[in-house]
Write a protein that holds these residues in place. Structure first.
Motif, PDB file in Angstrom:
ATOM      1  N   GLY A 154      -6.870 -30.458 -27.060  1.00 46.69           N
ATOM      2  CA  GLY A 154      -6.949 -29.051 -27.414  1.00 46.69           C
ATOM      3  C   GLY A 154      -7.117 -28.844 -28.909  1.00 46.69           C
ATOM      4  O   GLY A 154      -7.877 -27.972 -29.345  1.00 46.69           O
ATOM      5  N   LEU A 155      -6.412 -29.647 -29.697  1.00 44.64           N
ATOM      6  CA  LEU A 155      -6.575 -29.567 -31.153  1.00 44.64           C
ATOM      7  C   LEU A 155      -7.961 -30.051 -31.578  1.00 44.64           C
ATOM      8  O   LEU A 155      -8.640 -29.405 -32.383  1.00 44.64           O
ATOM      9  N   LEU A 156      -8.384 -31.188 -31.045  1.00 48.73           N
ATOM     10  CA  LEU A 156      -9.676 -31.756 -31.433  1.00 48.73           C
ATOM     11  C   LEU A 156     -10.830 -30.829 -31.077  1.00 48.73           C
ATOM     12  O   LEU A 156     -11.825 -30.746 -31.803  1.00 48.73           O
ATOM     13  N   ASP A 157     -10.713 -30.126 -29.945  1.00 47.80           N
ATOM     14  CA  ASP A 157     -11.796 -29.242 -29.522  1.00 47.80           C
ATOM     15  C   ASP A 157     -11.990 -28.057 -30.455  1.00 47.80           C
ATOM     16  O   ASP A 157     -13.096 -27.510 -30.546  1.00 47.80           O
ATOM     17  N   HIS A 158     -10.931 -27.648 -31.141  1.00 46.71           N
ATOM     18  CA  HIS A 158     -11.002 -26.406 -31.915  1.00 46.71           C
ATOM     19  C   HIS A 158     -10.773 -26.582 -33.411  1.00 46.71           C
ATOM     20  O   HIS A 158     -11.049 -25.662 -34.177  1.00 46.71           O
ATOM     21  N   VAL A 159     -10.258 -27.748 -33.844  1.00 54.05           N
ATOM     22  CA  VAL A 159      -9.818 -27.877 -35.236  1.00 54.05           C
ATOM     23  C   VAL A 159     -10.981 -27.747 -36.211  1.00 54.05           C
ATOM     24  O   VAL A 159     -10.810 -27.279 -37.340  1.00 54.05           O
ATOM     25  N   HIS A 160     -12.198 -28.135 -35.789  1.00 50.79           N
ATOM     26  CA  HIS A 160     -13.324 -28.053 -36.730  1.00 50.79           C
ATOM     27  C   HIS A 160     -13.685 -26.608 -37.063  1.00 50.79           C
ATOM     28  O   HIS A 160     -14.324 -26.344 -38.087  1.00 50.79           O
ATOM     29  N   ARG A 161     -13.256 -25.666 -36.215  1.00 50.55           N
ATOM     30  CA  ARG A 161     -13.561 -24.256 -36.471  1.00 50.55           C
ATOM     31  C   ARG A 161     -12.407 -23.509 -37.142  1.00 50.55           C
ATOM     32  O   ARG A 161     -12.565 -22.355 -37.534  1.00 50.55           O
ATOM     33  N   LEU A 162     -11.267 -24.145 -37.243  1.00 47.20           N
ATOM     34  CA  LEU A 162     -10.107 -23.467 -37.804  1.00 47.20           C
ATOM     35  C   LEU A 162     -10.225 -23.351 -39.321  1.00 47.20           C
ATOM     36  O   LEU A 162     -10.560 -24.324 -40.001  1.00 47.20           O
ATOM     37  N   PRO A 163      -9.927 -22.190 -39.892  1.00 46.29           N
ATOM     38  CA  PRO A 163      -9.839 -22.099 -41.360  1.00 46.29           C
ATOM     39  C   PRO A 163      -8.643 -22.903 -41.850  1.00 46.29           C
ATOM     40  O   PRO A 163      -7.690 -23.141 -41.092  1.00 46.29           O
TER      41      PRO A 163
ATOM     42  N   VAL B   8       7.230 -39.866 -26.509  1.00 49.82           N
ATOM     43  CA  VAL B   8       7.278 -38.820 -27.541  1.00 49.82           C
ATOM     44  C   VAL B   8       6.886 -39.399 -28.899  1.00 49.82           C
ATOM     45  O   VAL B   8       6.140 -38.777 -29.664  1.00 49.82           O
ATOM     46  N   ARG B   9       7.376 -40.590 -29.210  1.00 49.57           N
ATOM     47  CA  ARG B   9       7.050 -41.222 -30.498  1.00 49.57           C
ATOM     48  C   ARG B   9       5.541 -41.442 -30.616  1.00 49.57           C
ATOM     49  O   ARG B   9       4.957 -41.204 -31.676  1.00 49.57           O
ATOM     50  N   ARG B  10       4.944 -41.939 -29.541  1.00 53.89           N
ATOM     51  CA  ARG B  10       3.508 -42.195 -29.566  1.00 53.89           C
ATOM     52  C   ARG B  10       2.728 -40.900 -29.777  1.00 53.89           C
ATOM     53  O   ARG B  10       1.797 -40.837 -30.594  1.00 53.89           O
ATOM     54  N   LEU B  11       3.079 -39.862 -29.053  1.00 51.30           N
ATOM     55  CA  LEU B  11       2.369 -38.593 -29.169  1.00 51.30           C
ATOM     56  C   LEU B  11       2.562 -37.976 -30.550  1.00 51.30           C
ATOM     57  O   LEU B  11       1.610 -37.465 -31.159  1.00 51.30           O
ATOM     58  N   LEU B  12       3.779 -38.056 -31.084  1.00 50.94           N
ATOM     59  CA  LEU B  12       4.037 -37.497 -32.404  1.00 50.94           C
ATOM     60  C   LEU B  12       3.283 -38.274 -33.484  1.00 50.94           C
ATOM     61  O   LEU B  12       2.753 -37.682 -34.438  1.00 50.94           O
TER      62      LEU B  12
ATOM     63  N   LEU C  56      -2.911 -32.086 -25.044  1.00 50.01           N
ATOM     64  CA  LEU C  56      -2.372 -31.593 -26.309  1.00 50.01           C
ATOM     65  C   LEU C  56      -3.276 -31.976 -27.481  1.00 50.01           C
ATOM     66  O   LEU C  56      -3.660 -31.122 -28.294  1.00 50.01           O
ATOM     67  N   LEU C  57      -3.623 -33.258 -27.566  1.00 46.93           N
ATOM     68  CA  LEU C  57      -4.479 -33.708 -28.655  1.00 46.93           C
ATOM     69  C   LEU C  57      -5.898 -33.192 -28.503  1.00 46.93           C
ATOM     70  O   LEU C  57      -6.547 -32.802 -29.474  1.00 46.93           O
TER      71      LEU C  57
ATOM     72  N   ALA D 261      -1.275 -38.279 -37.287  1.00 46.03           N
ATOM     73  CA  ALA D 261      -2.529 -38.871 -37.764  1.00 46.03           C
ATOM     74  C   ALA D 261      -3.649 -37.844 -37.736  1.00 46.03           C
ATOM     75  O   ALA D 261      -4.463 -37.755 -38.669  1.00 46.03           O
ATOM     76  N   LEU D 262      -3.713 -37.053 -36.669  1.00 47.86           N
ATOM     77  CA  LEU D 262      -4.734 -36.010 -36.586  1.00 47.86           C
ATOM     78  C   LEU D 262      -4.517 -34.957 -37.665  1.00 47.86           C
ATOM     79  O   LEU D 262      -5.470 -34.492 -38.298  1.00 47.86           O
TER      80      LEU D 262
END
Length: 402
Positions: free
Chosen positions: A25-34, A132-136, A22-23, A141-142
């Motif tokens: 997937g976000l990290l791999d693509h977030v730098h390209r997201l507008p 769930v708390r840890r992941l949230l 989950l994290l 933070a991300l």
């Protein structure tokens, strides 16, 4: 997915767990997201862990409300007051707040980046456990770090946070400011500017370079664009001097020369420059026309940090004397501009420093984070002054944690 081991060499299995997927997937693509796709991407990630009714709530510039960021997959709606709400409690304490609701649990997680409390991530889940708390917490933070990074590329987040029309002078001042709060293991800083949407001459700046925290607070004479322009020059000169590592007393000379060369002889900027060794607690400062800072110990003002003063920046004063004091762990220093204490109705007495100290002693009684105390103090003082803000009023609260 449970982490296992290879039978042949005993190395940890590098298969991707759900949380890493989950994290990652976000990290791999977030730098390209507008910028406008950050919120929807976060909402999608929350949905994959069973969450719904996602809201990203950002602090408004007046520090009174949490306003929703718009986007696909995000819940819209009215702004949420910081005072008296669960989302506001999360914001002020920097801790997650969980509230049972009819269809599960409403969780408010703080959006923290470098100790700056940008806002709150609110989601509803069927149930909550430690995983769930840890992941949230990590998703929040991300999200906070990404919003901070993308903020430099867009007006989207600025527009969301703006609750009133803003003057051009205020636009300039807000573009100058560092984050309103910073919280590290040894030191914390929080600042407030009023009136948030029409501030002109007041500003502050800080930087943590290794073990040394540098701070400055200024008040440029006048109002409107002239004051904002002078403040820009003064802060620029301060940063230049700080970054080439000149001594504290010489920083004043850099600022003085910059203002004197750019503006008429009757133009000036009052200033206060501080230097805190976060390893030892030694605080040094130079005062160029500001009210003396207040030392707060055990939640009470114990003394004014009086010191020799020099002329305001731009008047060609002598190289100032540096004053110093040894802080104790937990000590707080309150710096403020004269607009905080000189406000008065026509023909009435000024608000005054004694009233300021009385309010500090009342409001700084519990172990609360400095950003919550600074915000509460600024708003309470404004109410005590009859909501009057004919001049800029700024406060800066510093805590040495030891």
């Amino acid at each position: 997915m449970t982490v296992g081991r290879h039978e042949d060499d005993g190395d940890a299995d590098r298969a991707e767990s759900f949380g890493e997927m989950l994290l990652g997937g976000l990290l791999d693509h977030v730098h390209r997201l507008p910028p406008d796709r950050i919120g929807p991407a976060l909402a999608d990630a929350v949905a994959r862990m069973g969450g719904r009714e996602v809201r990203i709530l950002l602090q408004d510039y007046g520090q009174r409300n949490l306003v929703p960021l718009a986007g696909d997959g995000l819940e819209d709606g009215d702004a949420v007051p910081i005072d008296g709400t669960e989302a506001g409690r999360c914001f002020l304490t920097s801790r997650a707040v969980e509230v049972p609701v009819a269809d599960g649990v409403r969780v408010h997680a703080p959006l923290l980046d470098g100790g700056d409390q940008a806002g709150v991530l609110a989601v509803t889940l069927d149930a909550v456990d430690d995983d769930v708390r840890r992941l949230l917490r990590r998703l929040a933070a991300l999200a906070a770090a990404t919003l901070q990074t993308k903020n430099g590329y867009t007006d989207l987040f600025f527009r969301a946070r703006r609750g009133e029309p803003m003057s051009v002078a205020a636009e300039i001042q807000w573009s100058l400011l560092p984050p309103l709060a910073m919280r590290m293991s040894r030191v914390a800083v929080a600042g407030v500017l009023e009136p948030a949407y029409d501030v002109a001459g007041d500003s502050f700046d800080y930087a943590l370079n290794g073990d040394v925290l540098h701070l400055a607070m200024i008040d440029a004479m006048g109002h409107g664009l002239d004051a904002a322009t002078m403040a820009t020059v003064a802060i620029g000169a301060y940063r230049h001097a700080r970054r080439i590592s000149v001594e504290l007393s010489e920083i004043y000379l850099f600022m003085d020369r910059a203002v004197a060369e750019q503006f008429a002889p009757d133009h000036f900027v009052t200033a206060q420059m501080l230097r805190l060794d976060t390893g030892t607690g030694l605080l040094q400062w130079v005062n160029a026309g500001h009210p003396a800072p207040l030392l707060i110990r055990d939640h009470r003002v114990v003394r004014r940090l009086n010191s020799p003063t020099t002329l305001p920046v731009g008047f060609g004063g002598d190289q100032p004397r540096v004053s110093e004091v040894a802080l104790e762990p937990g000590d707080r220093i309150l710096c403020f501009t004269d607009g905080l204490i000189e406000e008065h109705e026509s023909g009435e007495e000024e608000f005054g420093e004694d009233q300021l100290i009385d309010w500090v002693n009342q409001l700084d009684r519990a172990d609360r984070e400095v950003h919550a105390v600074a915000r509460d103090l600024s708003h309470t003082l404004k109410r005590a002054r009859g909501e009057a803000t004919s001049d800029d009023s700024t406060l800066l609260l510093i805590e040495w944690r030891g």
